[in-house]
Scaffold this active site. Sequence first.
Site, PDB file in Angstrom:
ATOM      1  NE  ARG A 103      48.301  25.648  11.756  1.00 28.01           N
ATOM      2  CZ  ARG A 103      49.983  26.682  10.947  1.00 28.01           C
ATOM      3  NH1 ARG A 103      50.626  26.302  10.614  1.00 28.01           N
ATOM      4  NH2 ARG A 103      49.375  28.077  10.882  1.00 28.01           N
ATOM      5  CG  HIS A 148      47.125  31.865   9.904  1.00 25.43           C
ATOM      6  ND1 HIS A 148      47.461  30.072   9.298  1.00 25.43           N
ATOM      7  CD2 HIS A 148      47.331  31.599   8.471  1.00 25.43           C
ATOM      8  CE1 HIS A 148      48.237  29.627   8.118  1.00 25.43           C
ATOM      9  NE2 HIS A 148      48.104  30.721   8.115  1.00 25.43           N
ATOM     10  CG  ASN A 331      54.946  27.213   9.099  1.00 21.14           C
ATOM     11  OD1 ASN A 331      54.561  26.106  10.119  1.00 21.14           O
ATOM     12  ND2 ASN A 331      53.900  28.153   8.999  1.00 21.14           N
ATOM     13  CE1 TYR A 333      53.354  24.737   2.075  1.00 24.11           C
ATOM     14  CE2 TYR A 333      53.796  26.743   3.946  1.00 24.11           C
ATOM     15  CZ  TYR A 333      53.712  25.607   3.156  1.00 24.11           C
ATOM     16  OH  TYR A 333      52.453  25.685   3.789  1.00 24.11           O
ATOM     17  CD  GLU A 398      51.810  27.030   6.960  1.00 23.32           C
ATOM     18  OE1 GLU A 398      51.666  27.059   6.260  1.00 23.32           O
ATOM     19  OE2 GLU A 398      51.102  27.355   7.635  1.00 23.32           O
TER      20      GLU A 398
END
Length: 489
Positions: A103, A148, A331, A333, A398
């Site tokens: 990606r 992005h 995404n 984290y 992500e």
Amino acid sequence: MRFLSLALVLTISLTNGGCDDRLPIASHTMFPKGFMFGASTAAYQVEGGWNADGKGMSIWDNITHVHPDFIRTYQNGDVADDSYHLYKEDVKALKAVGMQLYRFSISWPRILPNGRINQINQPGLDYYMNLIDELLANDITPIVALYHWDLPQALEDIGGWLNPDIAQYFEEYADLIFKTYGDKVKWWITINEAWSVINGYGSFAWAPALNLHGTGDYLAGHNLLRAHGKAYRLYQRKYSHFGGKLSMAFCGAMCLPASDAPEDIAAAERCYQFSFGWFAHPVFKGDYPPIMREMVDRNSKAEGRNVSRLPYFTQEEINEINGTVDWFGLNYYTSMMTKNGITGDNPSTLRDTEMIQYWDPSWPSTASDWVKVVPQGIRVLAKKVKEEYGNPLTIVTENGYSDHGDRDVDRIGYFESHLAEIRRAIYEDGCNIVGIAIWSIIDNFEWKDGYTVKFGIVEVDFNSPNKTRTLKKSAYWFQNYIAMHKLIQ
Ligand SMILES: *[C@@H]1O[C@H](CO)[C@@H](O)[C@H](O)[C@H]1NC(C)=O
Ligand SMILES: *[C@@H]1O[C@H](CO)[C@@H](O)[C@H](O)[C@H]1NC(C)=O
Ligand SMILES: *[C@@H]1O[C@H](CO)[C@@H](O)[C@H](O)[C@H]1NC(C)=O
Ligand SMILES: *[C@@H]1O[C@H](CO)[C@@H](O)[C@H](O)[C@H]1NC(C)=O
């Protein structure tokens, strides 16, 4: 056999903190057949070649040159990993690890130096064509993001994402991209992390750092959604014969209620709707999350405004934006504890949300001040996505761990624990997650943290002229992990 099973149950419950020992065993050791592994990058963070071969200036080129102190380390992305020249090394690294997905994002000003379609930079188009061909030649499937964060400076000069006309400019850019690469690329992301993009307008966190909190952020978000809707409808009209699937990549810190109290549970729900929901709700269901509309309208009125700080879509716009995702780019984290309360600048999205957030002190830290290790959060998030939007096809776009080049073993632990939670989301909660593209294949320019904070599973020697790439232990760990899965595919 029974003893063996018991041993496995014990291992699993121990490694998962013993929070659920009712899990079926075999299903938790492996992903389903066909699950795809891959890695992510973004143009500004890896490419370098900031002014090579006719590329135009982006807002990140501009801010890092005009205000070097905007980056904690006074570094910039002028050269970065030099992927503009060394993309074959990146593909080699992906191939060495066994990655099936890559990606990456396209730099808008590399293709359109002034942001508009009247001036096309052919070397820019060629660069991504070469990268895509190199990937396909190595059996790696590209997932391509159109945006992005590196907006052409020329468009920022006329208001950037605050200018309603940008939706049309984005559509023109998307048209060129789909036309050029559409026969080769089947997975598309229009906007990566709209919720981060708006922070460039509502805070100093990212370029263009306008800090228009509580106003500019809502307006930028509004135009990001309009731009996404137009690009999606354009693809449907002109390029559906290519059979590609479009999405956004959604983000936020997963909001976990700080207690069982109803007001904290409600605060965590508001937190979700003001981050993931802000963009996912309009594209899946049409219009903003009702709670967001209610809170911002109410506060705007209390401030004596006759117009809400959260703009309204016309019915035509709602129809254009409603139902414009074929898959969910997730995404993840980290998570944050969330409780009811009022804090934040007046006005601001944080204040509108009426929440107070903190990290549980037991959560391990990383080199990034915004990332604590909370693997269970990704499962809670995946389940929420399933419930809110009818279990969409999902790829984790992500997920990763940062260090200062010193904690790669902890990176392996991060991936082990997050992959385990993703398997639970799949097997226990029935989430339709079909792949993951980790952040990141190589160390790269980590925005305000420069090159000192590293997310790669492949080390990059930024001092060497060739930006030498070297596989870390975590890369070899992934290599084995993916190889094991390929045995069942
Ligand atoms: C940054 O952008 C402004 C506005 O376009 C321009 O005047 C300036 O020259 C740019 N500076 C650099 C160093 O790129
Ligand atoms: C979005 O589309 C769905 C399905 O067609 C429809 O049920 C829903 O009412 C639409 N939402 C809005 C806000 O118009
Ligand atoms: C809001 O107030 C401003 C200034 O008083 C006025 O010009 C504008 O027409 C008002 N807008 C609406 C929608 O009432
Ligand atoms: C850099 O790459 C070039 C071309 O592949 C090679 O000739 C050279 O030896 C490399 N230099 C270093 C310092 O590795």
